[in-house]
Design a protein around this motif. Structure first.
Motif, PDB file in Angstrom:
ATOM      1  N   MET A   1       0.843  -1.178   0.000  1.00  0.00           N
ATOM      2  CA  MET A   1       0.000   0.000   0.000  1.00  0.00           C
ATOM      3  C   MET A   1       0.884   1.236   0.000  1.00  0.00           C
ATOM      4  O   MET A   1       1.875   1.301   0.698  1.00  0.00           O
ATOM      5  N   GLU A   2       0.526   2.228  -0.783  1.00  0.00           N
ATOM      6  CA  GLU A   2       1.250   3.499  -0.852  1.00  0.00           C
ATOM      7  C   GLU A   2       0.335   4.628  -0.454  1.00  0.00           C
ATOM      8  O   GLU A   2      -0.888   4.532  -0.613  1.00  0.00           O
ATOM      9  N   LYS A   3       0.926   5.712   0.045  1.00  0.00           N
ATOM     10  CA  LYS A   3       0.165   6.902   0.401  1.00  0.00           C
ATOM     11  C   LYS A   3       0.629   8.040  -0.482  1.00  0.00           C
ATOM     12  O   LYS A   3       1.815   8.176  -0.767  1.00  0.00           O
ATOM     13  N   LEU A   4      -0.309   8.826  -0.923  1.00  0.00           N
ATOM     14  CA  LEU A   4      -0.024   9.986  -1.752  1.00  0.00           C
ATOM     15  C   LEU A   4      -0.546  11.233  -1.059  1.00  0.00           C
ATOM     16  O   LEU A   4      -1.559  11.196  -0.377  1.00  0.00           O
ATOM     17  N   THR A   5       0.132  12.318  -1.268  1.00  0.00           N
ATOM     18  CA  THR A   5      -0.348  13.612  -0.782  1.00  0.00           C
ATOM     19  C   THR A   5      -0.684  14.455  -1.985  1.00  0.00           C
ATOM     20  O   THR A   5       0.141  14.638  -2.879  1.00  0.00           O
ATOM     21  N   LEU A   6      -1.901  14.962  -2.003  1.00  0.00           N
ATOM     22  CA  LEU A   6      -2.354  15.796  -3.112  1.00  0.00           C
ATOM     23  C   LEU A   6      -2.551  17.217  -2.620  1.00  0.00           C
ATOM     24  O   LEU A   6      -3.048  17.443  -1.521  1.00  0.00           O
ATOM     25  N   THR A   7      -2.194  18.164  -3.444  1.00  0.00           N
ATOM     26  CA  THR A   7      -2.450  19.567  -3.164  1.00  0.00           C
ATOM     27  C   THR A   7      -3.431  20.075  -4.204  1.00  0.00           C
ATOM     28  O   THR A   7      -3.143  20.041  -5.393  1.00  0.00           O
ATOM     29  N   VAL A   8      -4.579  20.509  -3.734  1.00  0.00           N
ATOM     30  CA  VAL A   8      -5.616  21.003  -4.638  1.00  0.00           C
ATOM     31  C   VAL A   8      -5.502  22.526  -4.671  1.00  0.00           C
ATOM     32  O   VAL A   8      -5.687  23.193  -3.655  1.00  0.00           O
ATOM     33  N   LYS A   9      -5.205  23.050  -5.837  1.00  0.00           N
ATOM     34  CA  LYS A   9      -4.991  24.492  -5.986  1.00  0.00           C
ATOM     35  C   LYS A   9      -6.289  25.272  -6.044  1.00  0.00           C
ATOM     36  O   LYS A   9      -6.347  26.421  -5.639  1.00  0.00           O
ATOM     37  N   ASP A  10      -7.343  24.648  -6.530  1.00  0.00           N
ATOM     38  CA  ASP A  10      -8.633  25.319  -6.680  1.00  0.00           C
ATOM     39  C   ASP A  10      -9.640  24.659  -5.740  1.00  0.00           C
ATOM     40  O   ASP A  10     -10.079  23.533  -5.979  1.00  0.00           O
ATOM     41  N   ASP A  11      -9.997  25.343  -4.656  1.00  0.00           N
ATOM     42  CA  ASP A  11     -10.899  24.767  -3.655  1.00  0.00           C
ATOM     43  C   ASP A  11     -12.270  24.411  -4.221  1.00  0.00           C
ATOM     44  O   ASP A  11     -12.938  23.515  -3.717  1.00  0.00           O
ATOM     45  N   SER A  12     -12.672  25.083  -5.259  1.00  0.00           N
ATOM     46  CA  SER A  12     -13.994  24.794  -5.827  1.00  0.00           C
ATOM     47  C   SER A  12     -14.043  23.419  -6.487  1.00  0.00           C
ATOM     48  O   SER A  12     -15.117  22.867  -6.688  1.00  0.00           O
ATOM     49  N   LYS A  13     -12.905  22.848  -6.801  1.00  0.00           N
ATOM     50  CA  LYS A  13     -12.864  21.535  -7.453  1.00  0.00           C
ATOM     51  C   LYS A  13     -12.517  20.405  -6.486  1.00  0.00           C
ATOM     52  O   LYS A  13     -12.452  19.241  -6.873  1.00  0.00           O
ATOM     53  N   LEU A  14     -12.312  20.735  -5.234  1.00  0.00           N
ATOM     54  CA  LEU A  14     -11.938  19.730  -4.244  1.00  0.00           C
ATOM     55  C   LEU A  14     -13.026  18.681  -4.064  1.00  0.00           C
ATOM     56  O   LEU A  14     -12.741  17.481  -4.054  1.00  0.00           O
ATOM     57  N   LEU A  15     -14.246  19.101  -3.930  1.00  0.00           N
ATOM     58  CA  LEU A  15     -15.346  18.163  -3.729  1.00  0.00           C
ATOM     59  C   LEU A  15     -15.482  17.209  -4.918  1.00  0.00           C
ATOM     60  O   LEU A  15     -15.719  16.015  -4.747  1.00  0.00           O
ATOM     61  N   TYR A  16     -15.303  17.717  -6.109  1.00  0.00           N
ATOM     62  CA  TYR A  16     -15.353  16.881  -7.313  1.00  0.00           C
ATOM     63  C   TYR A  16     -14.279  15.792  -7.244  1.00  0.00           C
ATOM     64  O   TYR A  16     -14.552  14.623  -7.502  1.00  0.00           O
ATOM     65  N   LEU A  17     -13.074  16.175  -6.866  1.00  0.00           N
ATOM     66  CA  LEU A  17     -11.978  15.209  -6.785  1.00  0.00           C
ATOM     67  C   LEU A  17     -12.250  14.156  -5.717  1.00  0.00           C
ATOM     68  O   LEU A  17     -12.058  12.956  -5.952  1.00  0.00           O
ATOM     69  N   VAL A  18     -12.706  14.580  -4.558  1.00  0.00           N
ATOM     70  CA  VAL A  18     -12.983  13.632  -3.470  1.00  0.00           C
ATOM     71  C   VAL A  18     -14.080  12.653  -3.884  1.00  0.00           C
ATOM     72  O   VAL A  18     -13.958  11.443  -3.658  1.00  0.00           O
ATOM     73  N   ASN A  19     -15.135  13.164  -4.497  1.00  0.00           N
ATOM     74  CA  ASN A  19     -16.217  12.281  -4.954  1.00  0.00           C
ATOM     75  C   ASN A  19     -15.719  11.277  -5.991  1.00  0.00           C
ATOM     76  O   ASN A  19     -16.092  10.102  -5.964  1.00  0.00           O
ATOM     77  N   PHE A  20     -14.877  11.723  -6.883  1.00  0.00           N
ATOM     78  CA  PHE A  20     -14.327  10.825  -7.892  1.00  0.00           C
ATOM     79  C   PHE A  20     -13.484   9.727  -7.246  1.00  0.00           C
ATOM     80  O   PHE A  20     -13.635   8.542  -7.565  1.00  0.00           O
ATOM     81  N   LEU A  21     -12.607  10.098  -6.323  1.00  0.00           N
ATOM     82  CA  LEU A  21     -11.744   9.107  -5.686  1.00  0.00           C
ATOM     83  C   LEU A  21     -12.533   8.117  -4.844  1.00  0.00           C
ATOM     84  O   LEU A  21     -12.174   6.940  -4.758  1.00  0.00           O
ATOM     85  N   GLN A  22     -13.623   8.553  -4.234  1.00  0.00           N
ATOM     86  CA  GLN A  22     -14.441   7.653  -3.431  1.00  0.00           C
ATOM     87  C   GLN A  22     -15.155   6.609  -4.280  1.00  0.00           C
ATOM     88  O   GLN A  22     -15.527   5.552  -3.769  1.00  0.00           O
ATOM     89  N   GLN A  23     -15.320   6.886  -5.558  1.00  0.00           N
ATOM     90  CA  GLN A  23     -15.970   5.929  -6.456  1.00  0.00           C
ATOM     91  C   GLN A  23     -15.052   4.758  -6.812  1.00  0.00           C
ATOM     92  O   GLN A  23     -15.521   3.708  -7.229  1.00  0.00           O
ATOM     93  N   LEU A  24     -13.759   4.945  -6.623  1.00  0.00           N
ATOM     94  CA  LEU A  24     -12.801   3.882  -6.936  1.00  0.00           C
ATOM     95  C   LEU A  24     -12.713   2.928  -5.754  1.00  0.00           C
ATOM     96  O   LEU A  24     -12.440   3.343  -4.625  1.00  0.00           O
ATOM     97  N   ASP A  25     -12.919   1.638  -6.011  1.00  0.00           N
ATOM     98  CA  ASP A  25     -12.947   0.671  -4.917  1.00  0.00           C
ATOM     99  C   ASP A  25     -11.567   0.352  -4.346  1.00  0.00           C
ATOM    100  O   ASP A  25     -11.460  -0.227  -3.272  1.00  0.00           O
ATOM    101  N   PHE A  26     -10.511   0.753  -5.019  1.00  0.00           N
ATOM    102  CA  PHE A  26      -9.160   0.456  -4.536  1.00  0.00           C
ATOM    103  C   PHE A  26      -8.498   1.671  -3.876  1.00  0.00           C
ATOM    104  O   PHE A  26      -7.320   1.634  -3.528  1.00  0.00           O
ATOM    105  N   VAL A  27      -9.261   2.744  -3.665  1.00  0.00           N
ATOM    106  CA  VAL A  27      -8.729   3.962  -3.052  1.00  0.00           C
ATOM    107  C   VAL A  27      -9.500   4.247  -1.772  1.00  0.00           C
ATOM    108  O   VAL A  27     -10.723   4.226  -1.750  1.00  0.00           O
TER     109      VAL A  27
END
Length: 71
Positions: free
Chosen positions: A1-27
């Motif tokens: 297992m690996e851990k990644l750190t992401l920096t989101v530059k545009d706060d308005s797109k943060l929720l979109y990214l989180v929702n997308f990642l939650q849809q992946l069963d391996f994340v």
């Protein structure tokens, strides 16, 4: 297992990214509190109390060292 750190530059797109990642069963998504590093830390004058404690030096010797000139 690996851990990644992401920096989101545009706060308005943060929720979109989180929702997308939650849809992946391996994340697994864990959100952390943002680190506040926008303002510089103020100097605490009283934290340096006792800095010269136990040293055999006086104001005269400090001035001599500080103003020492090499001719």
């Amino acid at each position: 297992m690996e851990k990644l750190t992401l920096t989101v530059k545009d706060d308005s797109k943060l929720l979109y990214l989180v929702n997308f990642l939650q849809q992946l069963d391996f994340v697994e998504v864990k959100r952390h509190k943002p680190i506040k590093s926008t303002s510089p830390k103020k100097y605490d004058f009283f934290a340096s109390a006792g800095l010269w404690k136990g040293r055999a030096i006086d104001a005269k010797r400090l001035r001599e060292k500080a103003w020492k000139r090499n001719n």
